[in-house]
Design an enzyme around this catalytic site. Structure first.
Site, mmCIF file in Angstrom:
data_model
loop_
_atom_site.group_PDB
_atom_site.id
_atom_site.type_symbol
_atom_site.label_atom_id
_atom_site.label_comp_id
_atom_site.label_asym_id
_atom_site.label_seq_id
_atom_site.Cartn_x
_atom_site.Cartn_y
_atom_site.Cartn_z
ATOM 1 N N CYS A 46 -53.075 -18.213 -35.123
ATOM 2 C CA CYS A 46 -52.511 -18.918 -34.028
ATOM 3 C C CYS A 46 -53.101 -20.394 -33.363
ATOM 4 O O CYS A 46 -52.183 -21.027 -33.230
ATOM 5 C CB CYS A 46 -52.471 -17.742 -32.720
ATOM 6 S SG CYS A 46 -51.555 -16.126 -33.341
ATOM 7 N N HIS A 47 -54.131 -20.178 -33.037
ATOM 8 C CA HIS A 47 -54.787 -21.636 -32.564
ATOM 9 C C HIS A 47 -56.064 -21.941 -33.486
ATOM 10 O O HIS A 47 -56.925 -22.634 -32.998
ATOM 11 C CB HIS A 47 -54.954 -21.351 -31.279
ATOM 12 C CG HIS A 47 -53.778 -20.872 -30.521
ATOM 13 N ND1 HIS A 47 -53.640 -19.557 -30.204
ATOM 14 C CD2 HIS A 47 -52.726 -21.362 -29.945
ATOM 15 C CE1 HIS A 47 -52.624 -19.427 -29.617
ATOM 16 N NE2 HIS A 47 -52.016 -20.512 -29.311
ATOM 17 N N GLY A 48 -56.437 -21.287 -34.425
ATOM 18 C CA GLY A 48 -57.507 -21.789 -35.471
ATOM 19 C C GLY A 48 -58.997 -21.306 -34.688
ATOM 20 O O GLY A 48 -59.873 -21.970 -34.898
#
Ligand code: FES
Length: 184
Positions: free
Chosen positions: A142-144
């Site tokens: 999703c956001h690393g």
């Protein structure tokens, strides 16, 4: 309902999914390799009721593989770590971690190869992908956020490690999960 997936490290990123419902079972994808898990993951009749503790037979989870279960409405990872993964988790200088916690504290003594954690990323709750990321543990797409082989946050926005639920070994190859992982 219990949902289980199996990640096979040796087969790259391939994922097999099992769906077990109380009193009925259906498999989606890769059935041949995951059917054996059905009987091992199915709860005893006494544990079917919502919220009851669950026992899992770990004996068929190969070294380097992990399963994912859904219990009390939340996903959990159960991973059979390789010796190299355990070493990587323990070679870290804990003081450098965002959420400092030793690997030893996150597993049961004598059962170091087994790591059991909540499977919701501590950033915004996505479910990370196993055997991926810069530290060989999990990568949250999703956001690393990157988690190591102890489920500890190493890179990315997640503020804390993947929490460890309350569980105990009832035999060398069987665990009983009794309490939810604390929320981050
Ligand atoms: S939810 Fe995992 S990095 Fe944002």
């Amino acid at each position: 309902m219990i949902v289980a997936s199996v990640d096979h490290a040796a087969e790259g990123n391939r994922r097999d999914f099992l769906f077990l419902a109380t009193g009925a079972a259906a498999a989606v994808g890769g059935a041949a390799t995951v059917w054996p898990f059905i009987s091992q993951l199915a709860p005893d009749a006494s544990t079917v009721s919502a919220g009851a503790p669950i026992e899992l037979d770990l004996s068929s989870i190969a070294s380097g593989a992990q399963i994912k279960i859904l219990w009390r409405g939340k996903p959990y990872f159960v991973r059979n770590r390789t010796d190299a993964e355990i070493k990587a988790a323990r070679d870290v200088d804990v003081a450098t971690l965002r959420d400092p916690e030793t690997d030893q504290r996150r597993v049961k003594q004598g059962h170091e190869k087994w790591l059991i954690t909540a499977a919701n990323c501590t950033h915004l709750g996505c479910v990370p992908l196993g055997n991926q990321g810069d530290f060989g543990g999990w990568l949250c797409p999703c956001h690393g956020s990157h988690f190591d082989t102890s489920g500890r946050i190493r890179k990315g926005p997640a503020p804390t490690n993947l929490p460890v639920p309350q569980y105990n070994f009832v035999s060398d190859t069987r665990i009983r999960i009794t309490g939810a992982a604390p929320t981050a």
